[in-house]
Design an enzyme around this catalytic site. Structure first.
Site, PDB file in Angstrom:
ATOM      1  CB  THR A 190      -6.308  -6.240   1.739  1.00 12.62           C
ATOM      2  OG1 THR A 190      -7.505  -6.040   0.983  1.00 12.62           O
ATOM      3  CG2 THR A 190      -5.442  -7.281   1.047  1.00 12.62           C
ATOM      4  CE1 TYR A 207      -3.494  -4.190   0.179  1.00 15.03           C
ATOM      5  CE2 TYR A 207      -3.824  -2.414  -1.378  1.00 15.03           C
ATOM      6  CZ  TYR A 207      -3.679  -3.759  -1.103  1.00 15.03           C
ATOM      7  OH  TYR A 207      -3.715  -4.671  -2.125  1.00 15.03           O
ATOM      8  CB  SER A 257      -8.414  -0.960  -4.747  1.00 12.15           C
ATOM      9  OG  SER A 257      -7.080  -0.800  -4.323  1.00 12.15           O
ATOM     10  CE  LYS A 271      -9.565  -9.110  -1.871  1.00 11.61           C
ATOM     11  NZ  LYS A 271      -8.141  -8.963  -2.196  1.00 11.61           N
ATOM     12  CG  HIS A 294      -3.775 -10.165  -3.164  1.00  8.38           C
ATOM     13  ND1 HIS A 294      -3.900  -9.343  -2.069  1.00  8.38           N
ATOM     14  CD2 HIS A 294      -3.633  -9.328  -4.216  1.00  8.38           C
ATOM     15  CE1 HIS A 294      -3.830  -8.079  -2.447  1.00  8.38           C
ATOM     16  NE2 HIS A 294      -3.673  -8.035  -3.749  1.00  8.38           N
TER      17      HIS A 294
HETATM   18  C1  FMN Z   1      -4.665  -6.273 -11.282  1.00  6.12           C
HETATM   19  C2  FMN Z   1      -5.108  -6.610  -9.898  1.00  6.12           C
HETATM   20  C3  FMN Z   1      -5.030  -5.643  -8.901  1.00  6.12           C
HETATM   21  C4  FMN Z   1      -5.436  -5.957  -7.579  1.00  6.12           C
HETATM   22  N1  FMN Z   1      -5.416  -4.966  -6.633  1.00  6.12           N
HETATM   23  C5  FMN Z   1      -5.883  -5.243  -5.389  1.00  6.12           C
HETATM   24  C6  FMN Z   1      -5.962  -4.219  -4.398  1.00  6.12           C
HETATM   25  O1  FMN Z   1      -5.631  -3.068  -4.646  1.00  6.12           O
HETATM   26  N2  FMN Z   1      -6.420  -4.565  -3.159  1.00  6.12           N
HETATM   27  C7  FMN Z   1      -6.822  -5.849  -2.855  1.00  6.12           C
HETATM   28  O2  FMN Z   1      -7.240  -6.114  -1.723  1.00  6.12           O
HETATM   29  N3  FMN Z   1      -6.766  -6.827  -3.783  1.00  6.12           N
HETATM   30  C8  FMN Z   1      -6.316  -6.553  -5.025  1.00  6.12           C
HETATM   31  N4  FMN Z   1      -6.307  -7.548  -5.981  1.00  6.12           N
HETATM   32  C9  FMN Z   1      -6.791  -8.901  -5.629  1.00  6.12           C
HETATM   33  C10 FMN Z   1      -8.288  -9.026  -5.915  1.00  6.12           C
HETATM   34  O3  FMN Z   1      -9.040  -8.239  -5.028  1.00  6.12           O
HETATM   35  C11 FMN Z   1      -8.749 -10.478  -5.769  1.00  6.12           C
HETATM   36  O4  FMN Z   1      -8.379 -10.971  -4.511  1.00  6.12           O
HETATM   37  C12 FMN Z   1      -8.194 -11.398  -6.857  1.00  6.12           C
HETATM   38  O5  FMN Z   1      -8.133 -10.736  -8.103  1.00  6.12           O
HETATM   39  C13 FMN Z   1      -9.052 -12.645  -6.976  1.00  6.12           C
HETATM   40  O6  FMN Z   1      -8.535 -13.543  -7.911  1.00  6.12           O
HETATM   41  P1  FMN Z   1      -9.024 -13.623  -9.446  1.00  6.12           P
HETATM   42  O7  FMN Z   1      -8.332 -12.506 -10.161  1.00  6.12           O
HETATM   43  O8  FMN Z   1      -8.560 -14.958  -9.892  1.00  6.12           O
HETATM   44  O9  FMN Z   1     -10.529 -13.443  -9.465  1.00  6.12           O
HETATM   45  C14 FMN Z   1      -5.901  -7.260  -7.285  1.00  6.12           C
HETATM   46  C15 FMN Z   1      -5.957  -8.220  -8.293  1.00  6.12           C
HETATM   47  C16 FMN Z   1      -5.583  -7.916  -9.586  1.00  6.12           C
HETATM   48  C17 FMN Z   1      -5.705  -8.974 -10.660  1.00  6.12           C
END
Ligand code: FMN
Length: 415
Positions: A187, A161, A137, A277, A301
């Site tokens: 994203t 981002y 990320s 995404k 997300h």
């Molecule tokens: C703690 C956490 C931090 C996240 N940070 C980002 C991020 O920095 N960039 C991003 O595109 N998605 C981020 N996501 C979303 C994840 O990439 C992903 O879309 C999501 O966790 C999928 O759902 P799931 O947790 O049910 O597998 C984050 C998710 C979580 C749980």
């Protein structure tokens, strides 16, 4: 008739006795005992401070979006084939032209060293070991170059981002390119931050502040605090030159003025694979591909942005059909907690899946070992589900293998 009884003899009792060699490493023993991602979640809950656990576990507003995504997976009914030879199965597939040993990868997550001091390094090394992609990320807590050096053979993706100062975004993209990240994931579901109410209520700060409440927490989670206090201070290692606070950074990072023209601009700047995404409608899936995306991730997300956002699994069949005449791949995340969920997504047309929390629960439960355990659990569940469904390889999975109760012709209906 009265059953005749005898005194138990040693030879009669012996077959029932199984003494396992004690596992002296307590943490490993707990991980070994975890049979599911939910078990890892339970361990994670005891290992990390409440504020950190809730940051991972929580979602936006009423948390309806993540609940629906998970319950949609639970409603899926498999349609197995019987009497197929499933003595050998293969879970490997290709994603973006690369072979992945398993049909899922690690989704990009920010603040990862907050969950466990080993952070992204644990994730990328596990990804290398198991032969699956790892996405770093923009808000990662290890430098792009260090992540590359830790796992030179991993299929590394960089999540961007696209923030207001385009030259700064592009400086990051250049670093990722030079460090051998072949795929850029932009994203697009974050014009503003979602309302993560658990974080608000917990007074979540990054890094955590040391106050009276924190000291009580140290007593309950000593291992976590030793990890944080004896390693490099938490910061955005990708953005080390940023002069402001974390809150200001997040504010600046989410750009509400982004449009498809920015996607065109990015497509021009980046000549590697471009993945968008956070696609949440079929029309937008089509549009992203028209604007140059090589693949899209149907994702909300993890329910952390717009609450009541569309459930990606429900969108999948129609999105897949809409992109049928193109070379674009369709990936899916949000709500995946089991290998069966991944099999269901693949059967409904996903080319690949990503897991966020499933990986983070493992990380919080036991660092690198916990990530390994999470991948092993999902992998074993995928293999077992495929065999019980009479399927030998990923490309044998079709929509005929799943039925959604209440849906017309067994297909998920999407309005
Ligand atoms: C703690 C956490 C931090 C996240 N940070 C980002 C991020 O920095 N960039 C991003 O595109 N998605 C981020 N996501 C979303 C994840 O990439 C992903 O879309 C999501 O966790 C999928 O759902 P799931 O947790 O049910 O597998 C984050 C998710 C979580 C749980």
């Amino acid at each position: 008739m009265v059953t005749s009884r005898q005194f138990p003899s040693w030879s009669g009792v012996k077959p029932f006795l199984r003494f396992e060699r004690p596992n002296l490493h307590r943490q490993q023993a707990a991980l070994d005992k975890a049979c599911t991602i939910s078990d890892l979640r339970s361990i994670a809950r005891t290992r990390a401070p409440r504020m950190v656990f809730d940051y991972v576990d929580g979602a936006a507003e009423q948390e309806i979006g993540i609940e629906r995504a998970r319950s949609t997976f639970r409603e899926i009914e498999f349609q197995p084939g019987i009497l197929r030879d499933v003595s050998t199965t293969s879970t490997s597939t290709t994603v973006g032209g690369h072979v992945s040993a398993l049909p899922f990868g690690i989704a990009p997550t920010g603040f990862t060293r907050l969950m466990h001091a080993e952070g992204e390094i644990a994730g990328v090394r596990a990804a290398q070991e198991y032969g699956i992609p790892f996405a770093l990320s923009t808000m990662g807590t290890e430098a792009i170059e260090d992540v590359a050096a830790a796992a030179p053979n991993a299929d590394r993706w960089f999540q961007l981002y696209l923030w207001r100062e385009r030259d700064k975004s592009m400086a990051l993209v250049d670093r990722a390119r030079r460090a051998g990240f072949g795929t850029l994931v932009v994203t697009v579901d974050t014009p503003v931050g979602g309302a993560r109410l658990r974080d608000v209520r917990n007074g979540m700060t990054v890094p955590p502040t040391l106050g009276a409440r924190t000291f009580a927490d140290i007593v309950r989670h000593p291992r976590w605090w030793v990890g944080v206090l004896t390693t490099e201070p938490l910061s955005f290692a990708s953005l080390d030159s940023y002069p402001g606070s974390v809150a200001q950074l997040i504010d600046e990072m989410f750009d509400p003025s982004l449009t498809f023209a920015d996607l065109d601009w990015l497509r021009n700047e980046w000549n590697g694979r471009l993945v968008v995404k956070g696609v949440q409608t079929v029309a937008d899936a089509r549009k992203c591909v028209e604007h140059g995306a090589d693949a899209i991730v149907l994702s909300n997300h993890g329910g952390r942005q717009l609450d009541r956002a569309p459930v990606p699994l429900r969108l999948l069949p129609e999105a897949k059909a809409a992109l049928a005449g193109t070379s674009a791949e369709v990936y899916l995340d949000t709500g995946i907690l089991t290998g069966g969920d991944i099999v269901a997504a693949l059967a409904l047309g996903a080319d690949f899946a990503f897991v966020g929390r499933a990986y983070l629960y493992g990380l919080m439960a036991g660092g690198r070992r916990g990530v390994d355990r999470a991948i092993e659990i999902l992998s074993a569940e995928i293999v077992r589900t495929m065999q019980l469904m009479g399927v030998r390889s990923i490309d044998e999975l079709t929509p005929e293998h799943v039925r959604v109760p209440g849906a017309v012709n067994g297909q998920v209906q999407h309005r």
